[in-house]
Design an enzyme around this catalytic site. Structure first.
Site, mmCIF file in Angstrom:
data_model
loop_
_atom_site.group_PDB
_atom_site.id
_atom_site.type_symbol
_atom_site.label_atom_id
_atom_site.label_comp_id
_atom_site.label_asym_id
_atom_site.label_seq_id
_atom_site.Cartn_x
_atom_site.Cartn_y
_atom_site.Cartn_z
ATOM 1 N N ASP A 183 0.821 -1.214 0.000
ATOM 2 C CA ASP A 183 0.000 0.000 0.000
ATOM 3 C C ASP A 183 0.856 1.266 0.000
ATOM 4 O OD1 ASP A 183 -2.146 -1.695 0.236
ATOM 5 O OD2 ASP A 183 -2.937 -0.817 2.069
ATOM 6 N N ASP A 184 0.231 2.361 -0.450
ATOM 7 C CA ASP A 184 0.691 3.736 -0.247
ATOM 8 C C ASP A 184 1.697 4.267 -1.261
ATOM 9 O OD1 ASP A 184 -0.952 3.598 1.910
ATOM 10 O OD2 ASP A 184 0.580 3.998 3.425
ATOM 11 N N HIS A 191 -5.989 2.455 -4.107
ATOM 12 C CA HIS A 191 -6.007 2.719 -2.661
ATOM 13 C C HIS A 191 -6.691 4.058 -2.373
ATOM 14 C CE1 HIS A 191 -5.005 1.792 1.363
ATOM 15 N NE2 HIS A 191 -3.939 2.561 1.502
ATOM 16 N N HIS A 198 -5.017 9.585 1.245
ATOM 17 C CA HIS A 198 -5.067 8.615 2.346
ATOM 18 C C HIS A 198 -5.754 9.253 3.552
ATOM 19 C CE1 HIS A 198 -3.788 5.434 5.087
ATOM 20 N NE2 HIS A 198 -3.392 4.739 4.033
ATOM 21 N N HIS A 218 3.793 -2.234 3.290
ATOM 22 C CA HIS A 218 3.842 -0.876 2.743
ATOM 23 C C HIS A 218 5.185 -0.635 2.046
ATOM 24 C CE1 HIS A 218 0.677 -0.636 5.794
ATOM 25 N NE2 HIS A 218 0.194 0.378 5.103
#
Length: 239
Positions: free
Chosen positions: A51-52, A102, A106, A197
């Protein structure tokens, strides 16, 4: 008085209903709250997800490590990160990895309006498709917190929502390669979807180094157990 009481109870019920999806972000209860959303799949396979990203400071190092074993993974991208490093998004796809949504920013969905949530998912999906040339198939909300608006936005954009069964808890300043590996392997890996991540854009500075340090050991462990590691598209997700 009775009307006010009914309205109060109704408002309370709605608040609870809106907050319950936050339980999907809690590792110990997620398999019971949202078993299918957690991403269980083929018992001979482990889905590796990040993720991210994409992050020029760290993602290339993960690509290099994965290349050593020919391992492919699914990268859940943030629109705000991809727009700053579009060439890295294209590199992910060129290397055979899968890209997924995603969101654009965020931010927890519980503090966003349904319209803002829909816009966030759509913008990210459109950018990923236009930049990488690959139409994403999967969606994972920030922090793993879901609500009705997010589920609707995913369906509206032909995305399947997938959370995780295992995580490395790799976003804190206290994380180490050892702690990440211990966290991921607390439960049997077979058929699991692993969350890691490849960026520290929402984590402690340089937290990704712990993840990178744990990655080759995790891949070795899966190989020792006869488990194939790959992206979600190969995971045989339970319908």
């Amino acid at each position: 008085m009775k009307t006010a009481r009914v309205l109060g109870l109704t408002a309370g019920a709605l608040a609870v209903a809106h907050s319950l999806p936050a339980l999907t972000s809690l590792g110990p209860v997620r398999p019971w709250v949202a078993p299918r959303l957690s991403g269980p799949g083929d018992p001979g396979h482990v889905a590796l997800t990040f993720d991210d990203g994409p992050d020029p400071a760290s993602t290339p190092k993960f690509l290099a490590e994965l290349e050593k074993t020919g391992t492919k993974a699914t990268f859940f991208l943030l629109g705000q990160m991809l727009i700053k490093a579009p060439e890295l998004g294209r590199e992910l796809v060129a290397a055979g990895h899968e890209v997924a949504v995603h969101g654009w920013a965020h931010r927890p969905l519980l503090i966003r309006s349904p319209r803002a949530t829909r816009d966030d998912v759509r913008r990210a999906r459109d950018l990923i498709a236009s930049v990488t040339g690959e139409q994403p198939r999967w969606y994972r909300p920030p922090y793993g917190v879901l609500n009705a608006a997010a589920l609707y936005a995913a369906r509206e954009n032909d995305l399947r929502t997938v959370l995780w069964t295992h995580w490395g808890q790799d976003w804190t300043a206290r994380a180490t390669a050892d702690s990440v590996l211990r966290s991921v392997t607390r439960a049997p890996l077979a058929g699991g979807t692993v969350l890691l991540h490849d960026s520290d854009c929402t984590s402690a500075p340089l937290a990704w180094r712990s993840t990178l340090g744990a990655l080759p050991r995790l891949l070795d462990l899966c190989a020792e157990q006869g488990l194939k590691v790959g992206p979600l598209r190969e995971h045989g997700l339970v319908a």
